[in-house]
Motif scaffolding. Structure first.
Motif, short mmCIF file in Angstrom:
data_model
loop_
_atom_site.label_atom_id
_atom_site.label_comp_id
_atom_site.label_asym_id
_atom_site.label_seq_id
_atom_site.Cartn_x
_atom_site.Cartn_y
_atom_site.Cartn_z
N ALA A 16 -8.76 6.16 -12.92
CA ALA A 16 -8.78 6.21 -11.33
C ALA A 16 -10.28 6.13 -11.02
O ALA A 16 -11.34 6.74 -11.47
CB ALA A 16 -8.20 7.68 -11.29
N MET A 66 -11.57 9.04 -5.26
CA MET A 66 -10.89 9.25 -3.95
C MET A 66 -11.48 9.39 -2.88
O MET A 66 -12.77 10.23 -2.79
CB MET A 66 -9.97 10.43 -4.22
CG MET A 66 -8.85 10.41 -5.14
SD MET A 66 -7.85 8.54 -5.34
CE MET A 66 -7.37 8.53 -3.51
N THR A 124 -7.00 10.64 2.35
CA THR A 124 -5.64 10.05 2.57
C THR A 124 -5.55 9.20 3.76
O THR A 124 -6.07 9.50 4.71
CB THR A 124 -4.82 11.33 2.57
OG1 THR A 124 -4.94 12.03 1.41
CG2 THR A 124 -3.27 10.96 2.88
N LEU A 131 -6.77 1.48 2.42
CA LEU A 131 -7.34 2.34 1.70
C LEU A 131 -8.76 1.91 1.28
O LEU A 131 -9.18 0.75 1.04
CB LEU A 131 -6.69 2.58 0.23
CG LEU A 131 -5.85 3.50 0.07
CD1 LEU A 131 -4.98 3.37 -1.15
CD2 LEU A 131 -6.29 4.93 0.09
N ARG A 165 -2.37 5.99 -9.58
CA ARG A 165 -3.87 6.65 -9.45
C ARG A 165 -3.89 7.59 -8.06
O ARG A 165 -4.80 8.18 -7.92
CB ARG A 165 -4.87 5.46 -9.06
CG ARG A 165 -4.97 4.28 -10.19
CD ARG A 165 -5.74 3.46 -9.56
NE ARG A 165 -5.74 2.12 -10.53
CZ ARG A 165 -6.48 1.52 -11.06
NH1 ARG A 165 -7.84 2.08 -10.95
NH2 ARG A 165 -6.52 0.35 -11.75
N TYR A 166 -2.77 7.70 -7.42
CA TYR A 166 -2.83 8.28 -6.31
C TYR A 166 -1.70 9.48 -6.04
O TYR A 166 -0.65 9.20 -6.80
CB TYR A 166 -2.51 7.45 -4.90
CG TYR A 166 -3.62 6.25 -4.84
CD1 TYR A 166 -4.99 6.70 -4.43
CD2 TYR A 166 -3.47 5.04 -5.12
CE1 TYR A 166 -6.08 5.70 -4.26
CE2 TYR A 166 -4.52 3.99 -5.22
CZ TYR A 166 -5.78 4.49 -4.74
OH TYR A 166 -6.78 3.34 -4.55
N ASP A 167 -1.76 10.15 -5.09
CA ASP A 167 -0.28 10.88 -4.54
C ASP A 167 -0.03 10.00 -3.53
O ASP A 167 -0.67 9.45 -2.78
CB ASP A 167 -0.89 12.43 -4.07
CG ASP A 167 -1.61 13.16 -4.99
OD1 ASP A 167 -1.45 12.93 -6.01
OD2 ASP A 167 -2.23 13.88 -4.58
N TYR A 168 1.33 9.84 -3.55
CA TYR A 168 2.17 9.10 -2.38
C TYR A 168 3.28 9.69 -1.87
O TYR A 168 3.99 9.96 -2.59
CB TYR A 168 1.88 7.65 -2.75
CG TYR A 168 2.88 7.30 -4.02
CD1 TYR A 168 4.23 6.81 -3.93
CD2 TYR A 168 1.96 7.12 -5.16
CE1 TYR A 168 4.88 6.85 -5.24
CE2 TYR A 168 2.81 7.09 -6.62
CZ TYR A 168 3.98 6.76 -6.14
OH TYR A 168 4.81 6.37 -7.38
N ILE A 173 -0.86 7.94 1.51
CA ILE A 173 -1.32 7.76 0.19
C ILE A 173 -2.79 8.02 0.05
O ILE A 173 -3.48 8.09 1.04
CB ILE A 173 -1.21 6.14 -0.38
CG1 ILE A 173 -1.76 5.79 -1.77
CG2 ILE A 173 -2.17 5.12 0.66
CD1 ILE A 173 -1.39 4.69 -2.33
N GLY A 174 -3.17 8.78 -1.02
CA GLY A 174 -4.46 9.18 -1.32
C GLY A 174 -4.39 10.59 -2.18
O GLY A 174 -3.87 10.39 -3.43
N ARG A 175 -4.80 11.67 -1.80
CA ARG A 175 -4.65 13.00 -2.80
C ARG A 175 -4.35 14.11 -1.70
O ARG A 175 -5.07 14.40 -0.89
CB ARG A 175 -6.08 13.11 -3.22
CG ARG A 175 -5.94 14.39 -4.14
CD ARG A 175 -7.08 14.46 -5.07
NE ARG A 175 -6.97 13.47 -6.01
CZ ARG A 175 -7.83 13.60 -7.26
NH1 ARG A 175 -8.67 14.10 -7.30
NH2 ARG A 175 -7.59 12.51 -8.33
N SER A 200 3.31 12.73 -7.30
CA SER A 200 1.80 13.23 -7.75
C SER A 200 2.28 13.05 -9.03
O SER A 200 2.41 14.21 -9.79
CB SER A 200 1.40 14.38 -7.11
OG SER A 200 0.22 14.67 -7.55
#
Length: 288
Positions: A21, A24, A27, A105, A139-142, A153-155, A277
């Motif tokens: 990853a 970050m 989001t 992003l 690689r992300y939370d979405y 999407i992001g963290r 996640s």
């Protein structure tokens, strides 16, 4: 007899392990396009000078580029990979993308992506120039919200509402861990499928012999072939603590089920929203 086509975009491409990853940077919220067949598309930056719409496929391990777009961008094969579906395994060419990104992003990724003609994909998503797979998404939370056509999407932490489920991964793909008290089993949460598919023995353990309201013949179509199958039509069912809306289901014999450790593919289209996640080992679903 009418034969209904069902879509399984799920593909496994090697290497299946996501790259490390990158840092970050918050989001973001991105607009989705939802096709008439219910397939979500997201805008991506393929190269510094070209944006395109790609299928957002949680059931695909790797990202795929349409062969026509690769030609238009002058991208030449730099390697090979394997593409595996329920039906077959095939070798495909790969190209290197140096700065792939989901538009919005501020993070880019260097990827080796498969090149494919995507004939099946384009039947349900005619404008798709590729597929975004878990080499990017994991690689992300979405949060995919098809009801409002948006991707967050992001963290970020899981929303408090919805049905919370633990997950593991299989070749990068999110596997919902369902536990009904008799044992735990895993289902891939798949935006690229429009029918619940399970290995027959696992299905019997998970839901028993719940009688369907109807039966029909269907054809499971994948990138590398198709299979005629018996299809059960259900007004709904309960799997562990998740109440599913009306759905079509296919039980495949063990010899036809090539994936492991998961025992089925659960269409994300059964839910109005899904949150994943991988880093937290958690998913949230909102049944329709």
């Amino acid at each position: 007899m009418l034969v209904t086509p069902f879509l399984l975009l799920t593909i496994l491409t090697a290497p299946a392990v996501p790259l490390p990853a990158q840092p970050m940077l918050g989001t973001v919220e991105c607009r989705l396009r939802i096709t008439a067949a219910g397939v979500p598309l997201v805008r991506v930056r393929v190269t510094s000078g070209h944006d395109a719409w790609f299928v957002l496929d949680t059931g695909a391990t790797g990202t795929t580029l349409h062969a026509g777009l690769a030609r238009r961008l002058g991208l030449h094969a730099s390697g090979e990979s394997h593409m595996t579906t329920l039906e077959a395994t095939s070798r495909v060419a790969t190209v290197r993308l140096g700065a792939f990104a989901i538009v919005g992003l501020p993070v880019t990724h260097g990827l080796d992506v498969a090149v494919h003609d995507m004939t099946l994909v384009r039947r349900s998503a005619p404008d798709a120039d590729g597929i975004v797979g878990q080499d990017v998404l994991s690689r992300y939370d979405y949060l995919i919200d098809t009801e409002h056509a948006r991707l967050t999407i992001g963290r970020f932490a899981a929303p408090s509402s919805g049905v919370h489920l633990p997950i593991t991964t299989s070749a990068g793909r999110p596997v919902l861990l369902m536990d009904d008290g008799r044992g735990r089993y895993g289902l891939v949460l798949d935006t690229g499928a429009d029918v619940l598919v399970m290995e027959a023995h696992a299905a019997r353990q998970a839901i028993g012999d719940v009688p369907p309201v109807g039966r029909t013949r269907g054809r499971l179509e994948t990138h590398l072939g198709a299979r005629d199958v018996d299809v059960e039509l259900h007004v709904g069912m309960r799997m562990a603590n998740v109440d599913l809306p009306p759905l079509a289901m296919v039980r495949l014999p063990a010899e036809a089920w090539s994936m492991s450790p998961e025992v089925g593919l659960l269409p994300a289209s059964l839910f109005s929203r899904v949150y994943v996640s991988t880093r937290m080992g958690e998913a949230v679903v909102w049944p329709k």
